[in-house]
Structures are given as structure tokens and as C-alpha cells.
Motif scaffolding. Structure first.
Motif, short mmCIF file in Angstrom:
data_model
loop_
_atom_site.label_atom_id
_atom_site.label_comp_id
_atom_site.label_asym_id
_atom_site.label_seq_id
_atom_site.Cartn_x
_atom_site.Cartn_y
_atom_site.Cartn_z
N LYS A 1 -31.34 10.90 5.88
CA LYS A 1 -30.76 11.37 7.14
C LYS A 1 -30.48 12.87 7.15
O LYS A 1 -30.68 13.54 8.16
N ARG A 2 -30.02 13.40 6.02
CA ARG A 2 -29.52 14.78 6.02
C ARG A 2 -30.45 15.80 5.39
O ARG A 2 -30.28 17.00 5.58
N GLY A 3 -31.42 15.35 4.57
CA GLY A 3 -32.48 16.23 4.10
C GLY A 3 -32.08 17.23 3.03
O GLY A 3 -31.07 17.10 2.34
N ALA A 4 -32.93 18.29 2.91
CA ALA A 4 -32.84 19.24 1.80
C ALA A 4 -31.54 20.02 1.78
O ALA A 4 -31.01 20.34 0.72
N ALA A 5 -31.00 20.36 2.95
CA ALA A 5 -29.76 21.14 2.99
C ALA A 5 -28.60 20.40 2.33
O ALA A 5 -27.68 21.01 1.78
N PHE A 6 -28.64 19.07 2.39
CA PHE A 6 -27.60 18.25 1.74
C PHE A 6 -27.88 18.10 0.25
O PHE A 6 -26.96 18.11 -0.57
N ILE A 7 -29.16 17.95 -0.11
CA ILE A 7 -29.52 17.69 -1.51
C ILE A 7 -29.20 18.89 -2.40
O ILE A 7 -28.72 18.73 -3.52
N LEU B 1 -37.16 19.67 -0.96
CA LEU B 1 -36.31 18.85 -1.82
C LEU B 1 -36.31 17.38 -1.41
O LEU B 1 -36.19 16.49 -2.25
N ARG B 2 -36.46 17.12 -0.13
CA ARG B 2 -36.46 15.73 0.35
C ARG B 2 -37.66 14.98 -0.21
O ARG B 2 -37.53 13.88 -0.76
N SER B 3 -38.85 15.57 -0.09
CA SER B 3 -40.05 14.93 -0.63
C SER B 3 -40.04 14.91 -2.15
O SER B 3 -40.49 13.94 -2.77
N ALA B 4 -39.52 15.98 -2.76
CA ALA B 4 -39.46 16.03 -4.22
C ALA B 4 -38.55 14.94 -4.77
O ALA B 4 -38.82 14.38 -5.83
N THR B 5 -37.49 14.61 -4.04
CA THR B 5 -36.59 13.54 -4.48
C THR B 5 -37.30 12.20 -4.48
O THR B 5 -37.14 11.40 -5.41
N GLY B 6 -38.12 11.94 -3.48
CA GLY B 6 -38.89 10.70 -3.44
C GLY B 6 -39.86 10.59 -4.60
O GLY B 6 -39.94 9.55 -5.27
N TRP C 1 -38.05 17.25 -13.11
CA TRP C 1 -39.04 16.79 -12.13
C TRP C 1 -38.87 17.55 -10.81
O TRP C 1 -39.86 18.06 -10.24
N THR C 2 -37.65 17.63 -10.32
CA THR C 2 -37.41 18.24 -9.01
C THR C 2 -37.81 19.70 -8.99
O THR C 2 -38.50 20.16 -8.06
N VAL C 3 -37.39 20.47 -10.00
CA VAL C 3 -37.73 21.89 -10.05
C VAL C 3 -39.24 22.09 -10.15
O VAL C 3 -39.81 22.95 -9.48
N ALA C 4 -39.90 21.29 -10.98
CA ALA C 4 -41.35 21.40 -11.13
C ALA C 4 -42.06 21.10 -9.82
O ALA C 4 -43.02 21.79 -9.43
N LEU C 5 -41.62 20.08 -9.11
CA LEU C 5 -42.25 19.69 -7.85
C LEU C 5 -42.09 20.76 -6.78
O LEU C 5 -43.03 21.05 -6.03
N HIS D 1 -33.44 29.68 -0.85
CA HIS D 1 -34.28 28.83 0.00
C HIS D 1 -35.00 27.77 -0.82
O HIS D 1 -35.95 27.15 -0.34
N PHE D 2 -34.53 27.56 -2.06
CA PHE D 2 -35.17 26.59 -2.96
C PHE D 2 -35.22 25.20 -2.33
O PHE D 2 -34.20 24.57 -2.08
N GLY D 3 -36.45 24.73 -2.06
CA GLY D 3 -36.65 23.38 -1.58
C GLY D 3 -36.21 23.10 -0.16
O GLY D 3 -36.28 21.96 0.30
N ILE D 4 -35.76 24.13 0.58
CA ILE D 4 -35.34 23.91 1.96
C ILE D 4 -36.56 23.66 2.84
O ILE D 4 -36.55 22.83 3.75
#
Length: 251
Positions: free
Chosen positions: A223-229, A170-175, A158-162, A120-123
């Protein structure tokens, strides 16, 4: 450079921009492509930063419009990342990268294992384990310096830390990651430009591909969010780990 070489650099810029906008790691494609075109290593690194700034800039603009950059203290992380990356780029000439070359692949492997095991990481958003201000200062300086000095995997860190410390999805962490990456790219690029380590023709061709790839990649994230990332992120980290382990073993 021949037209075929320039065409291949355009495709490398497109692929790097697309992947980088989603999960980071575009340099895995861009730097080898530049080296294969005959560009010297130091110039390849500088040219990669040059072209990456444009693709990352497009991604940041689109993420900002989508409301993915409203996290507290993001501006501080961006400023510190940019300044620290300049220090890292300067330190390249006086400090050895050998320890990092040996250590970073194993750190990335740990990131891949942690992400793969946590289904469930980042979902969804999670609990925040560190104050926003402390996070911005600590990681802005540390990862900004690292990106200017060495760089591979900085987006993954960065992503894992966020996700792990601030509880972002994951969507917000990517931004957040792309904003900090843009700052560290610009900071390091300033030093490369001063040193004359940028190939503007190769960089210009790759920028055209970067802009297109980053636009498409950032659109997929929005458009596709965390499940895609998540699967893209895992794939990029896995490939990056293998490449760096190979480079370290070969070296």
C-alpha cells in the motif's frame, strides 16, 4: 515451556514477521527470543528457519499477487539460492564463522551509510548495470550459501544489490528479496530437520505470530511503497549492525 514463555515467543514471531516482510532482519528478534527461552543455539537457528519459512511464504504470496515478482530470471535466483543454502548449512559444521562475525558488521555499516547518503535510494527505478541472468546466478549462489552458513543481513544485501545493480525500486526489490529468502530458508531448514535441530513446539507458536505479522507487514509495503520501506530498512540495518558489532566485540 510455560504459558508466559510461549506468549512471549508468539509476540516475537509477530514482531519478526512484520519487520521481516518489510526490510528483513526478523531473525534479530526471533533468535534471541528462542535463546532466552532456553533453546540450545543450534536448535534456535533451526527453529528460526522453520518459523521464518511460514511468514516469508505469506509475504511472497502477497507480493506475487501484487505483481512484484515479474522480474526476469527470478526463478533461477530462487532455485540457486535454495540449493546454495543447503551447502551453506552443511558447511556450518566444518568451517569457522569467526571471519564472517568480524567482517559482516562492517559490510552492513557500509550498506547503511550508502543508503543514508543516497536520498533517492530505491524511491524510483534506475539504470540496470548487470544482466538479469548474471545477477541471478552470482547472487543466488553467493547469498544463498551465506544465508545457510551464517545469515544475518542477507535481506539487506539482496535489497542493496537489486537497487544498485538491477535498478529496481525498493517495492519491487522487496518482492524479489523475499522470494530468494524463502528459498534459502527452505534449503537450510531441510538440513536442520535432518540434523534434528528444530523445536516444533516453540516453532509452532512463533509461526502463528509470524503469519499475522507478515500479513500486516507485506500489506504496508504493497500500500505505501518505497517511501515507507526506506526508513524501516535503514533502521533495521543500523540495529543489526550495532548488534553484530556488540556480539563480535563481546566474543
Amino acid at each position: 515451556m510455560s504459558l508466559l514463555t510461549l506468549a512471549l515467543l508468539f509476540l516475537a514471531g509477530f514482531a519478526g514477521g512484520f519487520i521481516d516482510a518489510i526490510a528483513g532482519g526478523g531473525g534479530l528478534i526471533a533468535v534471541p527470543a528462542l535463546l532466552a527461552s532456553g533453546v540450545p543455539p543450534q536448535v534456535a537457528l533451526g527453529t528460526n528457519k522453520f518459523q521464518a519459512c511460514f511468514g516469508t511464504g505469506i509475504a511472497v504470496w502477497r507480493y506475487a499477487r501484487a505483481g512484484l515478482m515479474k522480474t526476469p530470471c527470478l526463478w533461477l535466483a530462487v532455485v540457486l539460492s535454495g540449493l546454495a543454502s543447503m551447502g551453506g548449512a552443511i558447511a556450518v559444521s566444518v568451517l569457522s564463522k569467526e571471519v564472517l562475525k568480524q567482517l559482516i558488521p562492517w559490510m552492513l555499516a557500509a550498506v547503511a551509510v550508502y543508503t543514508a547518503l543516497n536520498r533517492h535510494f530505491g524511491i524510483h527505478t534506475g539504470p540496470r548495470r548487470m544482466p538479469w541472468l548474471t545477477f541471478a546466478i552470482l547472487f543466488g549462489i553467493a547469498l544463498g550459501f551465506y544465508d545457510g552458513f551464517f545469515g544475518p543481513g542477507v535481506g539487506s544485501f539482496w535489497t542493496v544489490a537489486l537497487v544498485a545493480l538491477l535498478g529496481l525500486d525498493l517495492r519491487s526489490a522487496t518482492g524479489y528479496t523475499k522470494a530468494a529468502n524463502l528459498a534459502s530458508n527452505v534449503g537450510a531448514l531441510a538440513i536442520f530437520l535432518v540434523n534434528g535441530s528444530v523445536h516444533f513446539v516453540a516453532g509452532g507458536v512463533m509461526i502463528a505470530g509470524q503469519l499475522l505479522g507478515a500479513r500486516l507487514g507485506s500489506g504496508m509495503v504493497i500500500k505505501r511503497g518505497a517511501a515507507f520501506i526506506r526508513p524501516v530498512f535503514l533502521t533495521v540495518v543500523f540495529v543489526m549492525t550495532l548488534k553484530l558489532l556488540w556480539d563480535a566485540w563481546r566474543g
